[in-house]
Design a protein around this motif. Structure first.
Motif, PDB file in Angstrom:
ATOM      1  N   GLU A 242       0.981  -1.315   0.092  1.00  0.00           N
ATOM      2  CA  GLU A 242       0.032  -0.036   0.051  1.00  0.00           C
ATOM      3  C   GLU A 242       0.671   1.271   0.065  1.00  0.00           C
ATOM      4  O   GLU A 242       0.559   2.082  -0.651  1.00  0.00           O
ATOM      5  CB  GLU A 242      -1.138   0.052   1.203  1.00  0.00           C
ATOM      6  CG  GLU A 242      -2.153  -0.865   1.082  1.00  0.00           C
ATOM      7  CD  GLU A 242      -2.685  -1.461   2.450  1.00  0.00           C
ATOM      8  OE1 GLU A 242      -2.393  -0.833   3.576  1.00  0.00           O
ATOM      9  OE2 GLU A 242      -3.696  -2.088   2.321  1.00  0.00           O
ATOM     10  N   GLN A 243       1.882   1.216   0.816  1.00  0.00           N
ATOM     11  CA  GLN A 243       2.717   2.261   0.959  1.00  0.00           C
ATOM     12  C   GLN A 243       3.526   2.701  -0.650  1.00  0.00           C
ATOM     13  O   GLN A 243       3.639   3.796  -1.052  1.00  0.00           O
ATOM     14  CB  GLN A 243       3.891   2.219   1.762  1.00  0.00           C
ATOM     15  CG  GLN A 243       4.802   3.292   2.137  1.00  0.00           C
ATOM     16  CD  GLN A 243       5.974   3.012   3.161  1.00  0.00           C
ATOM     17  OE1 GLN A 243       6.565   2.003   2.989  1.00  0.00           O
ATOM     18  NE2 GLN A 243       5.859   3.803   4.065  1.00  0.00           N
TER      19      GLN A 243
ATOM     20  N   ALA B 282       2.247   1.699  -3.545  1.00  0.00           N
ATOM     21  CA  ALA B 282       1.276   2.058  -4.289  1.00  0.00           C
ATOM     22  C   ALA B 282       1.009   3.762  -4.219  1.00  0.00           C
ATOM     23  O   ALA B 282       0.614   4.351  -4.954  1.00  0.00           O
ATOM     24  CB  ALA B 282       0.067   1.332  -4.073  1.00  0.00           C
ATOM     25  N   GLU B 283       0.883   4.064  -2.996  1.00  0.00           N
ATOM     26  CA  GLU B 283       0.865   5.530  -2.575  1.00  0.00           C
ATOM     27  C   GLU B 283       1.652   6.331  -3.350  1.00  0.00           C
ATOM     28  O   GLU B 283       1.571   7.600  -3.808  1.00  0.00           O
ATOM     29  CB  GLU B 283       0.534   5.783  -1.204  1.00  0.00           C
ATOM     30  CG  GLU B 283      -1.078   5.334  -0.683  1.00  0.00           C
ATOM     31  CD  GLU B 283      -2.107   6.040  -1.385  1.00  0.00           C
ATOM     32  OE1 GLU B 283      -2.061   7.409  -1.450  1.00  0.00           O
ATOM     33  OE2 GLU B 283      -2.925   5.507  -1.837  1.00  0.00           O
ATOM     34  N   ARG B 284       3.201   6.114  -3.184  1.00  0.00           N
ATOM     35  CA  ARG B 284       4.137   6.856  -3.578  1.00  0.00           C
ATOM     36  C   ARG B 284       4.103   6.778  -5.201  1.00  0.00           C
ATOM     37  O   ARG B 284       4.312   7.715  -5.764  1.00  0.00           O
ATOM     38  CB  ARG B 284       5.470   6.366  -3.218  1.00  0.00           C
ATOM     39  CG  ARG B 284       5.516   6.562  -1.653  1.00  0.00           C
ATOM     40  CD  ARG B 284       6.793   6.043  -0.867  1.00  0.00           C
ATOM     41  NE  ARG B 284       7.011   6.313   0.462  1.00  0.00           N
ATOM     42  CZ  ARG B 284       7.418   5.858   1.759  1.00  0.00           C
ATOM     43  NH1 ARG B 284       8.195   4.663   1.283  1.00  0.00           N
ATOM     44  NH2 ARG B 284       7.692   6.481   2.762  1.00  0.00           N
TER      45      ARG B 284
ATOM     46  N   LYS C  19       1.378   6.555  -6.955  1.00  0.00           N
ATOM     47  CA  LYS C  19       0.038   7.254  -7.504  1.00  0.00           C
ATOM     48  C   LYS C  19       0.808   8.557  -7.490  1.00  0.00           C
ATOM     49  O   LYS C  19       0.411   9.488  -8.082  1.00  0.00           O
ATOM     50  CB  LYS C  19      -0.751   6.824  -6.188  1.00  0.00           C
ATOM     51  CG  LYS C  19      -2.008   7.720  -6.499  1.00  0.00           C
ATOM     52  CD  LYS C  19      -3.041   7.535  -5.670  1.00  0.00           C
ATOM     53  CE  LYS C  19      -4.211   8.207  -5.625  1.00  0.00           C
ATOM     54  NZ  LYS C  19      -5.210   7.975  -4.699  1.00  0.00           N
ATOM     55  N   ALA C  20       1.548   9.087  -6.392  1.00  0.00           N
ATOM     56  CA  ALA C  20       1.924  10.521  -6.259  1.00  0.00           C
ATOM     57  C   ALA C  20       2.828  10.760  -7.622  1.00  0.00           C
ATOM     58  O   ALA C  20       2.809  12.169  -7.841  1.00  0.00           O
ATOM     59  CB  ALA C  20       2.701  10.868  -4.907  1.00  0.00           C
TER      60      ALA C  20
ATOM     61  N   THR D 296       1.107  16.763  -1.997  1.00  0.00           N
ATOM     62  CA  THR D 296       1.019  15.543  -2.519  1.00  0.00           C
ATOM     63  C   THR D 296       2.251  14.767  -2.305  1.00  0.00           C
ATOM     64  O   THR D 296       2.425  13.643  -1.696  1.00  0.00           O
ATOM     65  CB  THR D 296       0.580  15.313  -3.901  1.00  0.00           C
ATOM     66  OG1 THR D 296      -0.919  15.905  -3.688  1.00  0.00           O
ATOM     67  CG2 THR D 296       0.292  13.852  -4.094  1.00  0.00           C
TER      68      THR D 296
ATOM     69  N   ASP E 291       3.363  14.467   1.368  1.00  0.00           N
ATOM     70  CA  ASP E 291       2.583  13.349   2.086  1.00  0.00           C
ATOM     71  C   ASP E 291       3.187  12.209   1.798  1.00  0.00           C
ATOM     72  O   ASP E 291       2.816  11.189   2.412  1.00  0.00           O
ATOM     73  CB  ASP E 291       1.083  13.710   1.858  1.00  0.00           C
ATOM     74  CG  ASP E 291       0.646  14.908   2.448  1.00  0.00           C
ATOM     75  OD1 ASP E 291       1.055  15.635   3.179  1.00  0.00           O
ATOM     76  OD2 ASP E 291      -0.494  15.291   1.668  1.00  0.00           O
ATOM     77  N   ALA E 292       3.644  11.933   0.583  1.00  0.00           N
ATOM     78  CA  ALA E 292       4.172  10.430   0.060  1.00  0.00           C
ATOM     79  C   ALA E 292       5.469  10.202   0.814  1.00  0.00           C
ATOM     80  O   ALA E 292       6.233   9.320   0.163  1.00  0.00           O
ATOM     81  CB  ALA E 292       3.924  10.549  -1.555  1.00  0.00           C
ATOM     82  N   ASP E 293       6.076  11.334   1.288  1.00  0.00           N
ATOM     83  CA  ASP E 293       7.474  11.254   1.750  1.00  0.00           C
ATOM     84  C   ASP E 293       8.486  11.099   0.670  1.00  0.00           C
ATOM     85  O   ASP E 293       9.571  10.736   0.773  1.00  0.00           O
ATOM     86  CB  ASP E 293       7.630  10.041   2.888  1.00  0.00           C
ATOM     87  CG  ASP E 293       6.881  10.113   3.986  1.00  0.00           C
ATOM     88  OD1 ASP E 293       6.666  11.038   4.355  1.00  0.00           O
ATOM     89  OD2 ASP E 293       6.412   8.929   4.330  1.00  0.00           O
TER      90      ASP E 293
ATOM     91  N   THR F 289      13.811   7.617   0.603  1.00  0.00           N
ATOM     92  CA  THR F 289      12.432   7.027   0.323  1.00  0.00           C
ATOM     93  C   THR F 289      12.545   6.611  -1.188  1.00  0.00           C
ATOM     94  O   THR F 289      11.996   5.706  -1.528  1.00  0.00           O
ATOM     95  CB  THR F 289      11.504   8.195   0.519  1.00  0.00           C
ATOM     96  OG1 THR F 289      11.370   8.690   1.934  1.00  0.00           O
ATOM     97  CG2 THR F 289       9.990   7.531  -0.094  1.00  0.00           C
TER      98      THR F 289
END
Length: 111
Positions: free
Chosen positions: A6-7, A9-11, A13-14, A57, A60-62, A81
């Motif tokens: 999930e992490q 995927a979020e990164r 996505k960003a 954004t 937030d995704a680091d 990261t």
């Protein structure tokens, strides 16, 4: 799904927006101390509000770090990261999604 998936995927996505990828590219190419937001805005020729939204954004995704110098915000890529994300992708590819898979996929073979 696991937290790690999930992490990642979020990164990803960003990074999936062309403007955010352009911002990150500018930060990677910029000075080690970071690039002022105003300089990013000028170079990318976008409104401050749009830049702010996309930087938030990425932060937030680091994927980016921000430091305040008086009234100036300096942004820089978070290389730790970014490296972790790319290593995760290679590891997942090479292990076929399982860390203990003895057969690496074709992307990792060194034939």
């Amino acid at each position: 799904m696991t937290g790690r998936v999930e992490q990642a995927a979020e990164r990803l996505k960003a990074l999936g927006h062309p403007l955010r990828l352009s911002i990150l590219r500018r930060l990677v190419q910029g000075p080690e101390a970071g690039t002022p937001a105003g300089e990013l805005q000028t170079r990318l020729d976008i409104p401050a509000s749009t830049l702010s939204h996309h930087l938030a954004t990425l932060a937030d995704a680091d994927l980016v770090l921000v430091a305040r110098e008086g009234t100036t915000l300096r942004y820089r890529a978070d290389y730790g990261t970014l490296r972790a994300l790319t290593e995760y992708l290679w590891q997942d590819c090479c292990a076929g999604g399982a860390a203990d898979d003895p057969q690496p996929s074709p992307c990792c073979r060194r034939d």
